[in-house]
Design an enzyme around this catalytic site. Structure first.
Site, PDB file in Angstrom:
ATOM      1  NE  ARG A 137      -3.285  -0.142   2.800  1.00  0.00           N
ATOM      2  CZ  ARG A 137      -3.764   0.161   4.050  1.00  0.00           C
ATOM      3  NH1 ARG A 137      -3.539  -0.623   5.313  1.00  0.00           N
ATOM      4  NH2 ARG A 137      -4.563   1.236   4.302  1.00  0.00           N
ATOM      5  CG  HIS A 168      -2.525   5.013   7.717  1.00  0.00           C
ATOM      6  ND1 HIS A 168      -1.945   4.242   6.649  1.00  0.00           N
ATOM      7  CD2 HIS A 168      -3.989   4.666   7.721  1.00  0.00           C
ATOM      8  CE1 HIS A 168      -3.024   3.584   5.969  1.00  0.00           C
ATOM      9  NE2 HIS A 168      -3.886   3.753   6.703  1.00  0.00           N
ATOM     10  CG  HIS A 180      -7.100  -3.002  10.971  1.00  0.00           C
ATOM     11  ND1 HIS A 180      -5.977  -2.630  10.078  1.00  0.00           N
ATOM     12  CD2 HIS A 180      -8.149  -2.520  10.415  1.00  0.00           C
ATOM     13  CE1 HIS A 180      -6.317  -1.972   9.021  1.00  0.00           C
ATOM     14  NE2 HIS A 180      -7.554  -1.622   9.086  1.00  0.00           N
ATOM     15  CG  ASP A 254      -7.169   4.030  10.235  1.00  0.00           C
ATOM     16  OD1 ASP A 254      -8.166   3.720   9.625  1.00  0.00           O
ATOM     17  OD2 ASP A 254      -6.196   3.684  10.095  1.00  0.00           O
TER      18      ASP A 254
END
Length: 276
Positions: A137, A168, A180, A254
């Site tokens: 990514r 981020h 996460h 986020d």
């Protein structure tokens, strides 16, 4: 607007176009009852999403802000849509005009579905090969190349009328944990973070970046409170991003369902634990 409406406007709620009427009705209730300000669409299909979006917009007293996480195009979330190369591939291209063209095409696709914000580009610098969540990514491990590619992608997408989001913040590229699942720690000095991780943000902000997403990270050199998520830190969000870097666009966290934020616990005044 009432105080309740103003508070509701601060929230974006995840929506799926493949979960059926009960899910859609629950979102409609949040719009009318809690006055939520936006939606972030996830899995589903393009036609179903377009129809659902029209229905939900029509039922909202205040126009909804619509976002998607479509870093390499709508196919990141939707079936029957076109997939563009991941950032790592774009980072290997020498002609930045091609990256800008990719950004524009993705922006046009988003706009056709009524999406105002695409939460892209990721401008994390991939300096840790053990990173479990960034990897492909990222545009790569070189801060200058990441900045050039991120800027080209941003310009292309925003030229199509879809607003960009750099993420981020302050930098998720050199972690060995996935936010996460837990709160990753960035054990670098403030000087190193300023010269490497913050470098792309500084450049993109000067060129008209619309928004920034703040990650859930533990950054001891920037936040003195132990295991305090960067997404909740006034020093990181206000003092650094807004004041030091001069950013005056929209700031998103986020997802607050991610363990890096959802598992945060602080001590109340009586010493008991309070989950926030």
């Amino acid at each position: 607007m009432s105080v309740e409406e103003k508070i509701g406007q601060l929230f974006m709620v995840q929506v799926f176009s493949d979960k059926g009427k009960a899910h859609e009705n629950s979102i409609a209730k949040l719009i009318t009852g809690q006055h939520i300000g936006g939606l972030i669409y996830s899995n589903g299909g393009p036609v179903r999403q377009a129809k659902l979006n029209n229905e939900l917009q029509a039922g909202s007293k205040i126009p909804l802000l619509i976002g998607m996480d479509a870093e390499w195009g709508l196919s990141m979330r939707l079936d029957s849509t076109y997939a563009f190369p991941w950032n790592m591939t774009l980072g290997a291209i020498t002609d930045n005009k091609l990256v800008e063209q990719a950004g524009r095409q993705i922006g046009e696709h988003c706009k056709r579905l009524g999406v105002h914000f695409n939460f892209a580009p990721a401008v994390d610098i991939n300096t840790n090969p053990k990173n479990p969540i960034i990897g492909n990514r990222s545009f790569g491990e070189d801060r200058d190349n990441v900045t050039e590619k991120g800027l080209a992608f941003m310009k292309g997408m925003q030229s199509a009328g879809t607003l960009a989001n750099a993420k981020h913040f302050p930098g998720h590229g050199d972690t060995e944990d996935d936010s996460h699942l837990k709160l990753p720690t960035i054990n670098f000095s403030a000087k190193r973070i300023d010269s490497i991780e913050l470098y792309p943000y500084r450049k993109l902000i000067k060129e008209g970046l619309s928004s920034v997403m703040v990650a859930h990270l533990n950054v001891p050199s920037l936040e003195s409170r132990r295991d305090f998520p960067s997404s909740l830190s006034k020093h990181i969000v206000t003092d650094i991003l807004k004041d030091s870097l001069g950013f005056n666009g929209l700031i998103f966290t986020d997802a607050l369902t991610m363990k890096g934020a959802a598992d945060y616990v602080e001590n109340d005044v009586d010493g008991s634990n309070v989950k926030v």
